[in-house]
Design an enzyme around this catalytic site. Structure first.
Site, short mmCIF file in Angstrom:
data_model
loop_
_atom_site.label_atom_id
_atom_site.label_comp_id
_atom_site.label_asym_id
_atom_site.label_seq_id
_atom_site.Cartn_x
_atom_site.Cartn_y
_atom_site.Cartn_z
N ASP A 40 0.85 -1.19 0.00
CA ASP A 40 0.00 0.00 0.00
C ASP A 40 0.89 1.23 0.00
O ASP A 40 2.05 1.18 0.41
CB ASP A 40 -0.92 0.02 1.23
CG ASP A 40 -1.87 1.21 1.20
OD1 ASP A 40 -2.65 1.33 0.23
OD2 ASP A 40 -1.83 2.04 2.12
N SER A 41 0.33 2.35 -0.44
CA SER A 41 1.08 3.59 -0.44
C SER A 41 1.36 4.09 0.98
O SER A 41 2.23 4.94 1.17
CB SER A 41 0.32 4.66 -1.22
OG SER A 41 -0.96 4.89 -0.65
N CYS A 78 -4.32 -1.21 -2.32
CA CYS A 78 -4.42 0.23 -2.52
C CYS A 78 -5.25 0.46 -3.78
O CYS A 78 -4.91 -0.06 -4.85
CB CYS A 78 -3.02 0.83 -2.70
SG CYS A 78 -2.96 2.57 -3.19
N GLU A 124 -5.00 9.97 8.26
CA GLU A 124 -3.56 9.88 8.50
C GLU A 124 -3.13 10.72 9.70
O GLU A 124 -2.18 10.38 10.40
CB GLU A 124 -2.79 10.34 7.25
CG GLU A 124 -2.92 9.42 6.06
CD GLU A 124 -1.81 8.39 5.99
OE1 GLU A 124 -0.75 8.62 6.57
OE2 GLU A 124 -2.03 7.33 5.35
N CYS A 173 -11.48 3.23 -0.82
CA CYS A 173 -10.14 3.61 -0.36
C CYS A 173 -9.94 2.88 0.95
O CYS A 173 -10.84 2.88 1.81
CB CYS A 173 -10.01 5.12 -0.18
SG CYS A 173 -8.43 5.61 0.58
N HIS A 187 -8.33 3.56 3.49
CA HIS A 187 -8.34 4.41 4.69
C HIS A 187 -9.76 4.60 5.24
O HIS A 187 -9.94 4.84 6.43
CB HIS A 187 -7.78 5.80 4.38
CG HIS A 187 -6.29 5.87 4.30
ND1 HIS A 187 -5.58 5.29 3.27
CD2 HIS A 187 -5.37 6.46 5.11
CE1 HIS A 187 -4.28 5.53 3.45
NE2 HIS A 187 -4.13 6.24 4.56
#
Length: 274
Positions: A8-9, A71, A156, A190, A192
């Protein structure tokens, strides 16, 4: 034989990895987060492809024969090129899989109105990957998209319970639903976004199903390995999990538990240009 690579990024792929490890606990895994070059969602196709390929090749060099792009942006902007162009250079059975196809091939089982919403990063939305893939499997479904560029930074920076998070979630949910009053299923496209799920649920009308990808991808991977014994045989099974980041391991470890659900101990890994 080698571990399954999970890429993942940044941190979001940990929400997918967590579910994969639950469904397939016997396998060995290496998780790689390219935190030094995050975010991917606003970068060009060429840059995302280059970064993703570098990380995939790094995982190959560490013994992984199978790599999962956990991702959506990497799956949208890099997966097809890697599969069609780069994997042909290898004479073995190395495979790279993404998170978009497992989601789109089952979406038709959830929607009754045949109108689906996609909430994702700008990069994923602009790629139109979800529209294309859903239409392959379910031509009768209409897909509506909404880019949510502020959601990843909120997660984040651990601002998921802030007034700002509620403001931006409400704004984008309303924008999506303004596109059609008949949307009955929304994909949080996504990795996240599951951390924002309680707020999204609170701001979404009853009767609309919200889909996160972790369990969907995990179930799809288990099915894939059961159908492809030649790939399954390349995966070692000692229950070992390793974590790597291209950024500071200390910073990664502090945030990773929020996504993975338990403490992790990562090591630093240098990738070209990271």
């Amino acid at each position: 034989m080698g571990p399954i690579g999970i890429f993942d990024s940044g941190y979001g792929g940990l929400t997918v990895f967590k579910e994969i490890a639950k469904v397939l606990p016997a396998y060995d895994y290496i998780y790689l987060g390219d935190n030094a070059r995050v975010p991917y969602g606003t970068r060009s196709f060429e840059t995302v492809y280059m970064y993703t390929l570098e990380c995939v090749e790094q995982l190959f060099s560490m013994g992984c024969q199978l790599v999962i792009l956990a991702c959506n942006t990497a799956s949208a902007k890099a997966l097809r090129t890697i599969q069609q162009k780069d994997l042909v250079a290898y004479t073995d059975t190395r495979k790279v899989l993404g998170v978009i196809r497992p989601t789109t091939e089952i979406i038709g089982h959830y929607t009754k109105t045949r109108q689906v919403g996609i909430m994702a990063t700008s990069g994923t939305v602009n790629s139109h990957s979800y529209i294309l893939e859903v239409n392959k499997f379910f031509p009768d479904i209409t897909v509506y998209q909404e880019a949510c560029p502020m959601w990843v930074p909120l997660v984040e920076n651990n601002e998921i319970n802030s007034p700002g998070a509620r403001y931006f979630v409400k704004q984008h949910v309303q924008r999506l639903l303004n596109l059609s009053s008949n949307i009955d299923t929304i994909v949080l496209a996504c990795t996240h976004y599951p951390l924002l799920l309680p707020i999204i649920q609170n701001l979404t009308p009853e009767g609309i199903r919200l889909l996160t990808q972790g369990h969907i991808v995990a179930k799809s991977l288990a099915d894939y390995l059961s159908r492809h014994s030649e790939i399954d045989l390349t995966c070692s099974k000692n229950g070992i999990k390793e974590f790597y980041t291209t950024e500071s391991p200390k910073a990664f470890n502090q945030k990773a538990a929020l996504f993975y659900g338990e403490r992790v101990s990562a090591k630093h890994l240098k990738i070209t240009n990271s």
